[in-house]
Design an enzyme around this catalytic site. Structure first.
Site, PDB file in Angstrom:
ATOM      1  N   TYR A 108     -34.815 -23.305 128.828  1.00 58.23           N
ATOM      2  CA  TYR A 108     -36.039 -22.755 128.235  1.00 58.23           C
ATOM      3  C   TYR A 108     -35.766 -21.890 127.011  1.00 58.23           C
ATOM      4  O   TYR A 108     -36.629 -21.746 126.151  1.00 58.23           O
ATOM      5  CB  TYR A 108     -36.893 -22.024 129.293  1.00 58.23           C
ATOM      6  CG  TYR A 108     -37.897 -22.976 129.894  1.00 58.23           C
ATOM      7  CD1 TYR A 108     -37.472 -24.052 130.640  1.00 58.23           C
ATOM      8  CD2 TYR A 108     -39.258 -22.831 129.643  1.00 58.23           C
ATOM      9  CE1 TYR A 108     -38.376 -24.966 131.138  1.00 58.23           C
ATOM     10  CE2 TYR A 108     -40.170 -23.744 130.140  1.00 58.23           C
ATOM     11  CZ  TYR A 108     -39.727 -24.803 130.888  1.00 58.23           C
ATOM     12  OH  TYR A 108     -40.626 -25.722 131.364  1.00 58.23           O
ATOM     13  N   HIS A 160     -33.303  -2.624 116.751  1.00 52.76           N
ATOM     14  CA  HIS A 160     -34.751  -2.434 116.735  1.00 52.76           C
ATOM     15  C   HIS A 160     -35.440  -3.312 117.787  1.00 52.76           C
ATOM     16  O   HIS A 160     -35.971  -2.781 118.760  1.00 52.76           O
ATOM     17  CB  HIS A 160     -35.267  -2.735 115.315  1.00 52.76           C
ATOM     18  CG  HIS A 160     -36.726  -2.499 115.128  1.00 52.76           C
ATOM     19  ND1 HIS A 160     -37.312  -2.451 113.893  1.00 52.76           N
ATOM     20  CD2 HIS A 160     -37.734  -2.328 116.010  1.00 52.76           C
ATOM     21  CE1 HIS A 160     -38.604  -2.228 114.015  1.00 52.76           C
ATOM     22  NE2 HIS A 160     -38.886  -2.158 115.305  1.00 52.76           N
ATOM     23  N   HIS A 188     -40.268  -4.228 121.451  1.00 53.86           N
ATOM     24  CA  HIS A 188     -39.011  -3.493 121.626  1.00 53.86           C
ATOM     25  C   HIS A 188     -38.544  -3.723 123.067  1.00 53.86           C
ATOM     26  O   HIS A 188     -38.075  -2.782 123.713  1.00 53.86           O
ATOM     27  CB  HIS A 188     -39.200  -1.996 121.380  1.00 53.86           C
ATOM     28  CG  HIS A 188     -39.684  -1.630 120.013  1.00 53.86           C
ATOM     29  ND1 HIS A 188     -40.031  -0.346 119.666  1.00 53.86           N
ATOM     30  CD2 HIS A 188     -39.859  -2.382 118.897  1.00 53.86           C
ATOM     31  CE1 HIS A 188     -40.408  -0.318 118.389  1.00 53.86           C
ATOM     32  NE2 HIS A 188     -40.324  -1.550 117.905  1.00 53.86           N
ATOM     33  N   HIS A 229     -44.079  -8.981 117.949  1.00 57.69           N
ATOM     34  CA  HIS A 229     -42.897  -8.120 117.803  1.00 57.69           C
ATOM     35  C   HIS A 229     -42.889  -7.116 118.947  1.00 57.69           C
ATOM     36  O   HIS A 229     -43.898  -6.457 119.209  1.00 57.69           O
ATOM     37  CB  HIS A 229     -42.941  -7.386 116.454  1.00 57.69           C
ATOM     38  CG  HIS A 229     -41.995  -6.227 116.384  1.00 57.69           C
ATOM     39  ND1 HIS A 229     -40.649  -6.331 116.664  1.00 57.69           N
ATOM     40  CD2 HIS A 229     -42.199  -4.911 116.073  1.00 57.69           C
ATOM     41  CE1 HIS A 229     -40.076  -5.145 116.537  1.00 57.69           C
ATOM     42  NE2 HIS A 229     -41.000  -4.255 116.187  1.00 57.69           N
ATOM     43  N   GLU A 278     -45.785  -3.238 110.211  1.00 54.22           N
ATOM     44  CA  GLU A 278     -44.935  -4.429 110.105  1.00 54.22           C
ATOM     45  C   GLU A 278     -45.677  -5.631 109.518  1.00 54.22           C
ATOM     46  O   GLU A 278     -45.216  -6.769 109.624  1.00 54.22           O
ATOM     47  CB  GLU A 278     -44.328  -4.801 111.473  1.00 54.22           C
ATOM     48  CG  GLU A 278     -43.480  -3.725 112.124  1.00 54.22           C
ATOM     49  CD  GLU A 278     -42.158  -3.430 111.387  1.00 54.22           C
ATOM     50  OE1 GLU A 278     -41.972  -3.898 110.257  1.00 54.22           O
ATOM     51  OE2 GLU A 278     -41.330  -2.717 111.989  1.00 54.22           O
TER      52      GLU A 278
HETATM   53  O1  LIG Z   1     -42.935  -1.530 116.506  1.00 56.14           O
HETATM   54  C1  LIG Z   1     -43.411  -0.921 115.582  1.00 56.14           C
HETATM   55  C2  LIG Z   1     -42.694  -0.756 114.300  1.00 56.14           C
HETATM   56  O2  LIG Z   1     -41.585  -1.603 114.239  1.00 56.14           O
HETATM   57  C3  LIG Z   1     -44.758  -0.297 115.735  1.00 56.14           C
HETATM   58  O3  LIG Z   1     -45.362  -0.096 114.476  1.00 56.14           O
HETATM   59  P1  LIG Z   1     -46.933  -0.114 114.358  1.00 56.14           P
HETATM   60  O4  LIG Z   1     -47.489   0.906 115.320  1.00 56.14           O
HETATM   61  O5  LIG Z   1     -47.239   0.235 112.913  1.00 56.14           O
HETATM   62  O6  LIG Z   1     -47.393  -1.512 114.733  1.00 56.14           O
HETATM   63 ZN   LIG Z   2     -40.798  -2.215 116.051  1.00 55.46          ZN
END
Ligand SMILES: O=C(CO)COP(=O)(O)O
Ligand SMILES: [Zn+2]
Length: 211
Positions: free
Chosen positions: A119, A159, A94, A92, A73
């Site tokens: 917040y 995502h 998930h 980033h 990313e």
């Molecule tokens: O969350 C991810 C992809 O969106 C993880 O990817 P990476 O392991 O390359 O950082």
């Molecule tokens: Zn990701």
């Protein structure tokens, strides 16, 4: 903070996120600006088990100059640094509730989360929804560049969230706040929660600025 201290800090905060369930497996990635470029979590690494010495090092153009190969990313992270001069770190995840919301229809693509708590306004600001792209796609970075720095945080469709900040701790705290807000929104779904008023939101932005 020296680069050595920042390497320790990224490792410590990433482990904390992992241990509290904000990321599982090798999902998610983190980067932070240093004097001569960026540090980034290596691709396919677990946020819970990073080695400060083997974090990826990139120059300002994103060329890999040290450590393990960087997250796929990278283009998305570079897009935040390129368009937001105040940005010094990008996270980033998930994380479960934000990712769940990223799979649902939305009312407002430019301000995805309902303004229910202060917040959220103070730490995350207006969360921009971006349509699904494949993980690692350069298209994601192009879409973020297209926002021209207007949003500190985006939600990648089907995502997960991406949050930027002026330092690594701020970016991590904002990512946590975003996840908490997403959780509240899911808990309150269908119950017509009271929103902060336009005046209350304006008052928060006047006092704390926009992230
Ligand atoms: O969350 C991810 C992809 O969106 C993880 O990817 P990476 O392991 O390359 O950082
Ligand atoms: Zn990701």
């Amino acid at each position: 903070m020296t680069e050595a201290e920042l390497r320790q800090e990224i490792t410590r905060l990433a482990r904390s996120l992992f241990e509290r369930g904000y990321s599982v497996g090798s999902a998610g990635n983190i980067s932070a600006a240093v004097a001569d470029g960026y540090l980034m979590t290596p691709t396919n690494s677990s946020l819970g088990h990073l080695d400060p010495e083997s974090l990826s090092k990139l120059d300002f153009e994103g060329k890999h100059v040290g450590g393990l190969p960087p997250s796929k990313e990278l283009p998305l992270h570079l897009a935040f640094y390129a368009t937001r001069p105040q940005c010094r770190a990008v996270v980033h995840l998930h994380s479960t509730y934000a990712t769940a919301l990223s799979c649902l229809p939305m009312d407002d693509e430019d301000d995805f989360l309902e303004p229910i708590t202060p917040y959220l306004i103070m730490r995350v600001g207006r969360l921009k929804y971006l349509p699904y792209t494949m993980p690692g796609s350069p298209l994601t970075g192009e879409m973020i560049r297209g926002l021209k720095g207007r949003h500190a945080a985006v939600l990648l469709g089907n995502h997960g969230p991406v949050v930027s900040g002026p330092d690594i701790a701020s970016a991590v705290y904002a990512a946590e706040e975003l996840e908490e807000s997403a959780k509240l929104q899911m808990l309150l779904r269908g119950q017509s929660p009271r929103h902060l008023s336009t005046r209350q939101i304006a008052e928060l932005r006047a006092r704390y600025g926009e992230p």
